[in-house]
Design a protein around this motif. Sequence first.
Motif, mmCIF file in Angstrom:
data_model
loop_
_atom_site.group_PDB
_atom_site.id
_atom_site.type_symbol
_atom_site.label_atom_id
_atom_site.label_comp_id
_atom_site.label_asym_id
_atom_site.label_seq_id
_atom_site.Cartn_x
_atom_site.Cartn_y
_atom_site.Cartn_z
ATOM 1 N N LEU A 79 4.869 -8.376 -5.696
ATOM 2 C CA LEU A 79 3.580 -9.264 -6.144
ATOM 3 C C LEU A 79 3.982 -10.064 -7.590
ATOM 4 C CD1 LEU A 79 0.677 -6.925 -5.117
ATOM 5 C CD2 LEU A 79 1.356 -9.125 -4.020
ATOM 6 N N ALA A 132 -4.267 -12.601 -10.473
ATOM 7 C CA ALA A 132 -4.369 -12.566 -9.269
ATOM 8 C C ALA A 132 -3.387 -11.382 -8.552
ATOM 9 C CB ALA A 132 -3.966 -13.895 -8.478
ATOM 10 N N GLU A 164 -4.732 -8.033 -9.061
ATOM 11 C CA GLU A 164 -5.940 -7.858 -8.106
ATOM 12 C C GLU A 164 -5.306 -7.540 -6.861
ATOM 13 O OE1 GLU A 164 -8.076 -11.302 -8.956
ATOM 14 O OE2 GLU A 164 -9.338 -10.572 -10.303
ATOM 15 N N SER A 165 -4.456 -8.394 -6.153
ATOM 16 C CA SER A 165 -3.973 -7.900 -4.968
ATOM 17 C C SER A 165 -3.221 -6.666 -5.093
ATOM 18 C CB SER A 165 -2.665 -9.123 -4.732
ATOM 19 O OG SER A 165 -3.211 -10.397 -4.653
ATOM 20 N N TYR A 166 -2.791 -6.039 -6.020
ATOM 21 C CA TYR A 166 -2.094 -4.802 -5.822
ATOM 22 C C TYR A 166 -2.980 -3.855 -5.599
ATOM 23 C CZ TYR A 166 -0.038 -0.346 -7.925
ATOM 24 O OH TYR A 166 0.283 0.863 -8.049
ATOM 25 N N ARG A 173 -5.910 -4.338 -4.094
ATOM 26 C CA ARG A 173 -6.514 -4.521 -2.553
ATOM 27 C C ARG A 173 -5.450 -3.936 -1.729
ATOM 28 N NH1 ARG A 173 -7.942 -9.714 -4.779
ATOM 29 N NH2 ARG A 173 -6.030 -10.621 -3.586
ATOM 30 N N LEU A 174 -4.304 -3.961 -1.956
ATOM 31 C CA LEU A 174 -3.113 -3.343 -0.993
ATOM 32 C C LEU A 174 -2.926 -2.202 -1.082
ATOM 33 C CD1 LEU A 174 -0.465 -6.087 -1.470
ATOM 34 C CD2 LEU A 174 -1.834 -5.879 0.775
#
Length: 403
Positions: free
Chosen positions: A326, A338, A341-343, A345-346
């Motif tokens: 990421l 971002a 935040e993606s980390y 969520r995953l």
Amino acid sequence: MRTAVVVGAGIGGLAVAGALARTGWRVTLLEREDRVRSDGTALVLWPNGVRALRALGLGAGLEAIATPVSHTGVRRPDGQWLVQPRPQPEDRAPVVVHREDLHDALIAGLGEQAEIRTGVTVKGLRPAVDRPAADRPAVTIGRGVVEADLVVAADGVYSALRPALAPGSSVVSSGCSAWRAVIPWYRAPQLAAGQVGGEILGAGYRFVSASLGERGSAGGSSRGGIYWVATAAGASRPEPPATQLTLLRRWFAGWPAPVGELLAATEPADLVQQEVRELRPLPPAYGFPVGPGGVVLLGDAAHAMPHHLGQGACLAFEDAATLCALVRDTVPGPALVAAVESYSRLRRPRAVAMVRQTRRMAAVLSARGRLALRARDATLGTISPRLMGSVAATAAQWQPPPS
């Protein structure tokens, strides 16, 4: 240059520090101990852990040290099979590696962009609420701070950083302790590699063993030997290792081969004891934006769980591979925020699913008393393959995000 601070030089911290350094980050790795070291035991890696290490660029090194696990059946202490051994598809078969071999591979992968600082006690995070929004995250060490664009808390179940991020998560006992050891082949001359492997379940007790290569050679490991793990209900033992070994031999007396032979061949200095602990509840998030970057939780700092399904290290490597994919091409600012935040969520749904399955297995393993054991033995042949199959399928489905 983009900068990262990784707190904790365990296998998860080493893996993520090396991968970040190899993709252009300047990494500072902070370790509390006076030197970076590994214990002398081994580690079982399921396919998701293997795939994560390959995504981190460590596949060639892993192939040189890994030995496939060939026996996966489950027996009772009287030797009766609860789950017959059966071949596993190649994409679901685990491997076993000596921790020191893996540690050496991770150290070799750090490269020149990673600085290791040992003997550093991290106190916590610089409180973001007390700083301007543009400030980078920082960790406090004594009277000073170390700033970076990205802070990775890989400092284990007793993380110094997690309380500031997830104050509701507590470390609790899993109700059992584990002992691990690797013994050289020459101490167990009566055992062949084919006799070593598998799992035996008793009333609050469990014994697992695996071969680190064939007798007469190191196999995949440069060190070789036989790896075993014994689990017993209750707290850790305060006695010296020699007394602990005597207790283990008493608790597992009469169990089928290779239990007695392995315990007889074990010396007190081989034993590594661990009281099994876990996080309850899990942190509500694993990524926390701060200024132009953020802080993430990784490994046991994020999702410490019992070892019953062997997924702790695998999830730590998944965390590292996901994070590095990421942030590979990001720069501080909205893109890095971002990515943080993606980390989260995953990774959090993945950890929740694996912890749920681990607790289901813990309930099966903790059966005690005649009626509970009879019920467990009657259903384990159905429950265990289904649960283990579910775990294997979940593990096999994981793929690192595209970089």
